[in-house]
Design an enzyme around this catalytic site. Structure first.
Site, PDB file in Angstrom:
ATOM      1  N   ASP A  68     -18.843  30.616  65.529  1.00  0.00           N
ATOM      2  CA  ASP A  68     -19.917  30.612  64.520  1.00  0.00           C
ATOM      3  C   ASP A  68     -21.279  30.951  65.122  1.00  0.00           C
ATOM      4  OD1 ASP A  68     -18.043  29.593  62.532  1.00  0.00           O
ATOM      5  OD2 ASP A  68     -18.266  27.654  63.533  1.00  0.00           O
ATOM      6  N   GLU A  69     -21.286  31.767  66.178  1.00  0.00           N
ATOM      7  CA  GLU A  69     -22.548  32.065  66.870  1.00  0.00           C
ATOM      8  C   GLU A  69     -23.309  33.236  66.253  1.00  0.00           C
ATOM      9  OE1 GLU A  69     -19.437  30.861  70.030  1.00  0.00           O
ATOM     10  OE2 GLU A  69     -19.561  32.360  68.433  1.00  0.00           O
TER      11      GLU A  69
ATOM     12  N   ALA B 232     -10.809  33.440  61.409  1.00  0.00           N
ATOM     13  CA  ALA B 232     -12.178  33.793  61.786  1.00  0.00           C
ATOM     14  C   ALA B 232     -12.995  34.069  60.528  1.00  0.00           C
ATOM     15  CB  ALA B 232     -12.170  35.021  62.685  1.00  0.00           C
TER      16      ALA B 232
ATOM     17  N   HIS C  78     -16.736  36.071  59.636  1.00  0.00           N
ATOM     18  CA  HIS C  78     -17.963  36.747  60.041  1.00  0.00           C
ATOM     19  C   HIS C  78     -18.769  37.109  58.798  1.00  0.00           C
ATOM     20  CE1 HIS C  78     -16.043  38.293  64.055  1.00  0.00           C
ATOM     21  NE2 HIS C  78     -16.284  37.005  64.049  1.00  0.00           N
TER      22      HIS C  78
END
Length: 428
Positions: A13-14, A39, A41
């Site tokens: 979660d960067e 995941a 994004h």
């Protein structure tokens, strides 16, 4: 550079999706090399927001080849749902723009069922799985009982493999966990339909990607999750089931280590994680709540609230070492504007000793007391900063501390979710 990696340097979660989208502008090929639709994004282009799970972030450009590598576990249902979602937003997806490895393993319905059953059976020792069948699919891969994409698109092979595997899985589901058996014909017919839709996209991606590199094309390898979720170097067992670090590129995309020229670690200006597991710098107070709300720290895939804490430089130093990072991209530094004082962790105190690495033992990590260095904050909103000099002096000092401690330069800084809220400080 001709081949470089973008990967998470913390617990996921960067902001990898945004950074991949930003860097993909100058790339020819974007490759996902591990993970699955666990995941999440988020990429903002203009006024549109795109939420991606399986498909590489390069799909938002019209002139990029996007690759799903053999290290990914592929849920066909999730894939085609994502394709339909993107097409509804005007994104064209064709076999000229997206290819899928014939060696990627397929997530089957019994993987999702077993994921949920096993997680519930763990009780209060659950590991926080997304329930999407990722772990059980990787388990079958290692047990050599998985079904690959190349098997799925060969009807006779798929029929035989499914019969053998489903017989075993149904015994586990019914006799061990007391669940209901899955219907062979239902699965067979559903997945035959997926096979025909997948067929035009399926290629030997190793051949194609290596040729692109040899021809001097720019290839970007896009990681999912983060270093501290790596199956070997993460906070085991609270990890994902694949290799999230730079070494995962070689096995997950079929390229040699000498092909990789640069590795960029994406790091938030603070730290977050989802689910259970040790978190030395976690903020369990109003400051943590403030960061969560201001940073919109809720999972794209699960919607779960993320745990928030101060920046942990021990984690970033560990990530730089394990993946040979050549630089960091720091995101969400704008979230910290308004805090009078900021803390960064520069070491752990464990059993009376000071250490600067993440211990393997979960018990030891849980005992680690963070050693903090304090920095003055900044009041100004920096969302409109477009170059390094626009940043407040205290923000620059904060970034310099990251560089000095990790011995790795900060090459990119993000001050918001949009493409134009990104500044390149130096070459990656």
């Amino acid at each position: 550079m001709s081949a470089f990696i973008v990967l998470g340097a913390q617990w996921g979660d960067e902001g990898k999706g945004k950074m991949t989208d930003y860097l993909a502008e100058n790339a020819d090929v974007v490759v996902r090399f591990q993970g699955g639709n666990n995941a999440g994004h988020t990429v903002v282009v203009g006024e549109k927001e795109y939420k991606l799970h399986l498909i590489p972030s390069g799909i938002l450009y019209n002139d990029k080849l996007n690759v799903i590598g053999n290290g990914v576990v592929l849920d066909p249902k999730a894939l085609f749902e994502e394709i339909n979602y993107l097409e509804s937003l005007g994104v064209e997806i064709t076999p000229d723009r997206l290819i899928i490895s014939d060696r990627a393993h397929v997530i089957m319905p019994y993987h999702r069922v077993l994921d949920g059953i096993k997680e519930r059976a763990r009780g209060n020792k659950d590991i926080g799985t997304t329930g999407k069948g990722i772990g059980p699919s990787y388990t079958d891969k290692m047990e050599r009982s998985g079904i690959r994409v190349c098997d799925l698109i060969h009807k006779e092979v798929f029929e035989e493999n499914l019969k053998e595997t489903l017989e075993v899985k149904n015994k586990i589901i019914t006799e061990v966990f007391g669940g209901e058996a899955l219907d062979y014909n239902e699965i067979y017919n559903e997945y035959l339909g997926y096979a025909e839709k997948l067929r035009p996209f399926v290629k030997d991606i190793s051949v194609i990607v290596n040729k692109k590199i040899k021809d001097g094309k720019e290839v970007l390898f896009e990681g999912a999750q983060g270093t501290l979720l790596d199956i070997d170097y993460g906070t085991y067992p609270y990890v994902t089931s694949s290799s999230t670090i730079a070494g995962g590129v070689c096995i997950g995309a079929g390229v040699g280590p000498t092909a990789i020229t640069n590795a960029v670690g994406i790091a938030k200006a603070y730290t977050t994680r989802v689910g259970k597991g040790p978190f030395p710098t976690e903020l369990l107070d109003s400051t943590g709540d403030w960061v969560r709300e201001k940073g919109h720290e809720f999972g794209v895939t699960t919607g779960r609230a993320r745990r928030c804490g101060w920046l942990d430089l021990v984690i970033l130093k560990t990530s730089a070492r394990i993946s040979g990072l050549t630089s960091f991209a720091v995101t969400k530094i704008d979230t910290l504007a308004g805090l009078d004082t900021l803390k960064v962790c520069t070491g752990y105190r464990l059993n009376g000793e000071i250490i600067d690495y993440v211990p393997a033992s979960l018990e030891d990590l849980a005992k680690c007391e963070p050693i903090y260095e304090e920095f003055e904050g900044w009041d100004d909103s920096i969302a409109n900063a477009r170059c390094y000099e626009d940043l407040p002096e205290n923000a620059i000092k904060y970034l310099k501390k990251i560089e000095d401690f990790t011995e790795t330069k900060v090459s990119i800084v993000s001050v918001g979710p949009k493409r134009d809220q990104t500044m390149m400080i130096s070459e990656i």
